[in-house]
Design a protein around this motif. Structure first.
Motif, PDB file in Angstrom:
ATOM      1  N   CYS A   5       0.859  -1.170   0.000  1.00  0.00           N
ATOM      2  CA  CYS A   5       0.000   0.000   0.000  1.00  0.00           C
ATOM      3  C   CYS A   5       0.906   1.234   0.000  1.00  0.00           C
ATOM      4  O   CYS A   5       1.761   1.391   0.872  1.00  0.00           O
ATOM      5  N   ILE A   6       0.741   2.088  -1.003  1.00  0.00           N
ATOM      6  CA  ILE A   6       1.637   3.220  -1.253  1.00  0.00           C
ATOM      7  C   ILE A   6       0.838   4.514  -1.255  1.00  0.00           C
ATOM      8  O   ILE A   6      -0.264   4.569  -1.811  1.00  0.00           O
ATOM      9  N   PHE A   7       1.412   5.567  -0.664  1.00  0.00           N
ATOM     10  CA  PHE A   7       0.819   6.899  -0.801  1.00  0.00           C
ATOM     11  C   PHE A   7       1.535   7.590  -1.948  1.00  0.00           C
ATOM     12  O   PHE A   7       2.731   7.845  -1.883  1.00  0.00           O
ATOM     13  N   ASP A   8       0.792   7.851  -3.004  1.00  0.00           N
ATOM     14  CA  ASP A   8       1.345   8.532  -4.171  1.00  0.00           C
ATOM     15  C   ASP A   8       1.183  10.034  -3.966  1.00  0.00           C
ATOM     16  O   ASP A   8       0.066  10.534  -3.879  1.00  0.00           O
ATOM     17  N   GLN A   9       2.300  10.760  -3.889  1.00  0.00           N
ATOM     18  CA  GLN A   9       2.259  12.184  -3.591  1.00  0.00           C
ATOM     19  C   GLN A   9       1.661  13.013  -4.712  1.00  0.00           C
ATOM     20  O   GLN A   9       1.094  14.065  -4.470  1.00  0.00           O
ATOM     21  N   PHE A  10       1.789  12.550  -5.943  1.00  0.00           N
ATOM     22  CA  PHE A  10       1.272  13.332  -7.057  1.00  0.00           C
ATOM     23  C   PHE A  10      -0.223  13.117  -7.234  1.00  0.00           C
ATOM     24  O   PHE A  10      -0.959  14.050  -7.513  1.00  0.00           O
TER      25      PHE A  10
END
Length: 108
Positions: A5-10
């Motif tokens: 699970c990744i938080f994509d900053q863009f």
């Protein structure tokens, strides 16, 4: 299915992608992954190695590539700075031209 699970900053959202065998990123690590259009993206790991029972939540068209290098992180910082500069410039133009619009985000 195990996921990362990744938080994509863009995109400003959390995404879950399939976790390949042998990949074991830790929470807080930055990783590089391909999106559904095969573009490279970078994001910060929220968690990994969990079983996700809701298959609809997993973006199976996305794929993990590797842990981010120092170069990847520098590139992300540079693009983030340029996006902030673009945001300020766009806000000026909206005000200058008296446009009735709301600018939500910029991407560079």
């Amino acid at each position: 299915m195990k996921v990362i699970c990744i938080f994509d900053q863009f995109m400003r959202k959390e995404i879950c992608i399939p976790q390949p065998e042998g990949a074991d990123p830790k929470a807080g690590d930055f990783v590089v992954y391909h999106d559904n259009e095969n573009r490279e993206n970078i994001g910060r790991v929220h968690y990994s190695g969990r079983d996700e029972k809701n298959e609809e939540k997993v973006l199976s068209s996305y794929s993990y590539i590797r842990e981010a290098t120092a170069h990847d992180k520098q590139k992300m910082e540079t693009l983030s700075t340029k996006a902030q500069e673009a945001m300020e410039e766009c806000k000026k133009k909206i005000k200058e031209h008296k446009l009735d619009m709301l600018l939500e985000f910029t991407e560079y």
